[in-house]
Design a protein around this motif. Sequence first.
Motif, mmCIF file in Angstrom:
data_model
loop_
_atom_site.group_PDB
_atom_site.id
_atom_site.type_symbol
_atom_site.label_atom_id
_atom_site.label_comp_id
_atom_site.label_asym_id
_atom_site.label_seq_id
_atom_site.Cartn_x
_atom_site.Cartn_y
_atom_site.Cartn_z
ATOM 1 N N LEU A 29 0.803 -1.220 0.000
ATOM 2 C CA LEU A 29 0.000 0.000 0.000
ATOM 3 C C LEU A 29 0.840 1.277 0.000
ATOM 4 O O LEU A 29 0.308 2.372 -0.120
ATOM 5 C CB LEU A 29 -0.942 0.009 1.207
ATOM 6 C CG LEU A 29 -1.947 -1.139 1.265
ATOM 7 C CD1 LEU A 29 -2.794 -1.043 2.521
ATOM 8 C CD2 LEU A 29 -2.811 -1.155 0.021
ATOM 9 N N SER A 30 2.164 1.178 0.141
ATOM 10 C CA SER A 30 2.999 2.381 0.170
ATOM 11 C C SER A 30 3.703 2.605 -1.164
ATOM 12 O O SER A 30 4.671 3.350 -1.236
ATOM 13 C CB SER A 30 4.024 2.284 1.303
ATOM 14 O OG SER A 30 4.898 1.204 1.063
ATOM 15 N N GLY A 31 3.235 1.998 -2.222
ATOM 16 C CA GLY A 31 3.836 2.141 -3.542
ATOM 17 C C GLY A 31 3.742 3.559 -4.074
ATOM 18 O O GLY A 31 4.653 4.056 -4.737
ATOM 19 N N HIS A 32 2.634 4.241 -3.796
ATOM 20 C CA HIS A 32 2.464 5.617 -4.273
ATOM 21 C C HIS A 32 3.499 6.545 -3.656
ATOM 22 O O HIS A 32 4.047 7.413 -4.336
ATOM 23 C CB HIS A 32 1.050 6.094 -3.960
ATOM 24 C CG HIS A 32 0.799 7.510 -4.382
ATOM 25 N ND1 HIS A 32 0.762 7.878 -5.699
ATOM 26 C CD2 HIS A 32 0.612 8.644 -3.657
ATOM 27 C CE1 HIS A 32 0.544 9.191 -5.765
ATOM 28 N NE2 HIS A 32 0.454 9.659 -4.540
ATOM 29 N N GLU A 33 3.780 6.364 -2.383
ATOM 30 C CA GLU A 33 4.787 7.191 -1.714
ATOM 31 C C GLU A 33 6.165 6.961 -2.327
ATOM 32 O O GLU A 33 6.924 7.907 -2.537
ATOM 33 C CB GLU A 33 4.828 6.877 -0.220
ATOM 34 C CG GLU A 33 3.577 7.259 0.524
ATOM 35 C CD GLU A 33 3.606 6.789 1.968
ATOM 36 O OE1 GLU A 33 4.694 6.493 2.481
ATOM 37 O OE2 GLU A 33 2.526 6.708 2.566
ATOM 38 N N ARG A 34 6.486 5.704 -2.617
ATOM 39 C CA ARG A 34 7.775 5.399 -3.242
ATOM 40 C C ARG A 34 7.866 6.012 -4.627
ATOM 41 O O ARG A 34 8.917 6.530 -5.021
ATOM 42 C CB ARG A 34 7.972 3.894 -3.318
ATOM 43 C CG ARG A 34 8.350 3.257 -2.007
ATOM 44 C CD ARG A 34 8.832 1.843 -2.202
ATOM 45 N NE ARG A 34 7.973 1.018 -3.046
ATOM 46 C CZ ARG A 34 7.021 0.216 -2.601
ATOM 47 N NH1 ARG A 34 6.785 0.122 -1.319
ATOM 48 N NH2 ARG A 34 6.301 -0.503 -3.441
ATOM 49 N N ASP A 35 6.770 5.967 -5.381
ATOM 50 C CA ASP A 35 6.772 6.541 -6.722
ATOM 51 C C ASP A 35 6.977 8.049 -6.681
ATOM 52 O O ASP A 35 7.753 8.603 -7.469
ATOM 53 C CB ASP A 35 5.477 6.211 -7.451
ATOM 54 C CG ASP A 35 5.353 4.728 -7.764
ATOM 55 O OD1 ASP A 35 6.391 4.030 -7.745
ATOM 56 O OD2 ASP A 35 4.211 4.282 -8.023
ATOM 57 N N SER A 36 6.292 8.730 -5.766
ATOM 58 C CA SER A 36 6.454 10.183 -5.679
ATOM 59 C C SER A 36 7.858 10.547 -5.204
ATOM 60 O O SER A 36 8.449 11.528 -5.670
ATOM 61 C CB SER A 36 5.398 10.790 -4.753
ATOM 62 O OG SER A 36 5.579 10.339 -3.428
ATOM 63 N N LEU A 37 8.420 9.761 -4.293
ATOM 64 C CA LEU A 37 9.793 9.997 -3.853
ATOM 65 C C LEU A 37 10.764 9.795 -5.007
ATOM 66 O O LEU A 37 11.717 10.568 -5.172
ATOM 67 C CB LEU A 37 10.147 9.062 -2.685
ATOM 68 C CG LEU A 37 11.556 9.181 -2.135
ATOM 69 C CD1 LEU A 37 11.784 10.565 -1.534
ATOM 70 C CD2 LEU A 37 11.816 8.100 -1.105
ATOM 71 N N MET A 38 10.507 8.776 -5.836
ATOM 72 C CA MET A 38 11.364 8.519 -6.988
ATOM 73 C C MET A 38 11.315 9.679 -7.986
ATOM 74 O O MET A 38 12.345 10.084 -8.527
ATOM 75 C CB MET A 38 10.936 7.226 -7.678
ATOM 76 C CG MET A 38 11.774 6.886 -8.867
ATOM 77 S SD MET A 38 13.428 6.481 -8.384
ATOM 78 C CE MET A 38 13.411 4.773 -8.709
ATOM 79 N N VAL A 39 10.145 10.246 -8.209
ATOM 80 C CA VAL A 39 10.012 11.386 -9.122
ATOM 81 C C VAL A 39 10.780 12.586 -8.581
ATOM 82 O O VAL A 39 11.494 13.270 -9.331
ATOM 83 C CB VAL A 39 8.519 11.726 -9.343
ATOM 84 C CG1 VAL A 39 8.355 13.065 -10.025
ATOM 85 C CG2 VAL A 39 7.844 10.623 -10.133
ATOM 86 N N ARG A 40 10.665 12.848 -7.265
ATOM 87 C CA ARG A 40 11.413 13.971 -6.671
ATOM 88 C C ARG A 40 12.914 13.757 -6.779
ATOM 89 O O ARG A 40 13.664 14.676 -7.103
ATOM 90 C CB ARG A 40 11.015 14.148 -5.210
ATOM 91 C CG ARG A 40 9.649 14.754 -5.006
ATOM 92 C CD ARG A 40 9.441 15.199 -3.565
ATOM 93 N NE ARG A 40 9.753 14.167 -2.592
ATOM 94 C CZ ARG A 40 8.878 13.402 -1.969
ATOM 95 N NH1 ARG A 40 7.595 13.544 -2.232
ATOM 96 N NH2 ARG A 40 9.254 12.498 -1.082
ATOM 97 N N ARG A 41 13.362 12.536 -6.515
ATOM 98 C CA ARG A 41 14.798 12.243 -6.592
ATOM 99 C C ARG A 41 15.314 12.352 -8.028
ATOM 100 O O ARG A 41 16.430 12.802 -8.262
ATOM 101 C CB ARG A 41 15.087 10.840 -6.050
ATOM 102 C CG ARG A 41 14.789 10.675 -4.597
ATOM 103 C CD ARG A 41 15.796 11.413 -3.738
ATOM 104 N NE ARG A 41 15.649 11.006 -2.352
ATOM 105 C CZ ARG A 41 15.373 11.826 -1.369
ATOM 106 N NH1 ARG A 41 15.239 13.100 -1.609
ATOM 107 N NH2 ARG A 41 15.254 11.385 -0.139
ATOM 108 N N GLU A 42 14.522 11.923 -9.001
ATOM 109 C CA GLU A 42 14.944 12.040 -10.396
ATOM 110 C C GLU A 42 15.047 13.493 -10.827
ATOM 111 O O GLU A 42 15.968 13.863 -11.560
ATOM 112 C CB GLU A 42 13.990 11.273 -11.309
ATOM 113 C CG GLU A 42 14.147 9.779 -11.222
ATOM 114 C CD GLU A 42 13.128 9.023 -12.036
ATOM 115 O OE1 GLU A 42 12.149 9.644 -12.530
ATOM 116 O OE2 GLU A 42 13.301 7.795 -12.186
ATOM 117 N N ALA A 43 14.111 14.337 -10.369
ATOM 118 C CA ALA A 43 14.190 15.762 -10.682
ATOM 119 C C ALA A 43 15.421 16.383 -10.029
ATOM 120 O O ALA A 43 16.116 17.206 -10.642
ATOM 121 C CB ALA A 43 12.923 16.471 -10.219
#
Length: 109
Positions: A29-43
């Motif tokens: 259930l915490s996949g969305h948080e990981r995805d948003s963190l990944m987007v921030r880290r990529e930026a």
Amino acid sequence: MKPYLPSAILLLLIVYLGVQALTGQRGLLSGHERDSLMVRREAQLAGIMERRRDLEVRVRYLRTDSLSRDLLEERARAVLGFADPRDYVIRVSAPATASTATAGSAPAA
């Protein structure tokens, strides 16, 4: 009561692991948080890589075999704070930072 104790411990362990599998740090259930963190880290990585490319270009122009006189003069003026007498200098006040704004608004004791 003794024969039920190992079964109860095993049941509690299964329930605990099931809850962690769903809601834990790496849970389903915490996949969305990981995805948003990944987007921030990529930026953030893209910004750092862009800055690195810019610095590499500046370093290339400051090497002795391809020294750019204009870039060297610009850096010397920026570091030393000097200007050529023929230059027009426009002084701009620095914007107030958050730390100075909060420090200035604190009441004196």
